[in-house]
Motif scaffolding. Structure first.
Motif: not given
Length: 184
Positions: A11-16, A47-51
């Motif tokens: 359901d979301y993406e991670i920008v690593k 949604g998006l997670i920045l890590s």
């Protein structure tokens, strides 16, 4: 993109970020982050997670690169930086910051531009504005982001003292919303 990966989840993406030893923010990283946010904006994910890396979210701006690269580089850098700030502030989906370690100065601002911040605990895991230790000027829009969370008086006090905060203290100040063990 070499320094930024987009990891797709259900359901979301991670920008690593994986840019050099400490994810120092330079024009190359900014260009790739801008591209990643453009790509994620048009994604059907919710949604998006920045890590960052396991022990380092981002050590902030690459000051040495800025100092030796000249006026044209500085201009292009700040255009890309402010463009990324706008994209993050205006991002229409939930944007979570996974502060996976060391995140002073420019790393702090990247984290604060997210809607919800989860910071990993650890001795070297800190957040805050420490530019005054290096006699650097902080641009007003960057100060505004920091002051949004702390209030102008406290933000200015912490900037002058070059204060850095561990996860629990950062949460008590409102810089992060949640604290977690690094493995989580």
């Amino acid at each position: 993109m070499e320094s930024v990966r987009i990891i797709e989840k259900t359901d979301y993406e991670i920008v690593k970020m994986d840019h050099g030893k400490v994810n120092a923010v330079d024009l190359d990283l900014l260009t790739q982050l801008n591209e990643a946010f453009d790509q994620c904006l048009n994604s059907p994910k919710r949604g998006l997670i920045l890590s960052g890396k396991e022990e380092c979210f981002s050590a902030g701006l690459n000051i040495l690169q800025m100092a030796k690269s000249g006026e044209e580089y500085a201009y292009d850098f700040w255009v890309a930086y402010y463009s990324l700030m706008q994209k993050m502030i205006r991002f229409p989906k939930p944007l979570v910051g996974a502060i996976t370690g060391y995140a002073p100065a420019g790393g702090t601002i990247l984290a604060l531009l997210t809607d919800y911040r989860i910071m990993a605990t650890g001795e070297k895991h800190v957040i805050g504005m420490n530019e005054f230790n290096m006699s650097l000027i902080i641009p007003e829009p960057v100060c505004d982001v920091y002051a949004y969370y702390l209030g102008e008086t406290k933000a200015w006090e912490y900037i002058q003292k070059a204060s850095l905060f561990h996860a629990e203290e950062a949460m008590s100040l409102g810089l992060v919303n949640e604290v977690a063990e690094p493995s989580e």
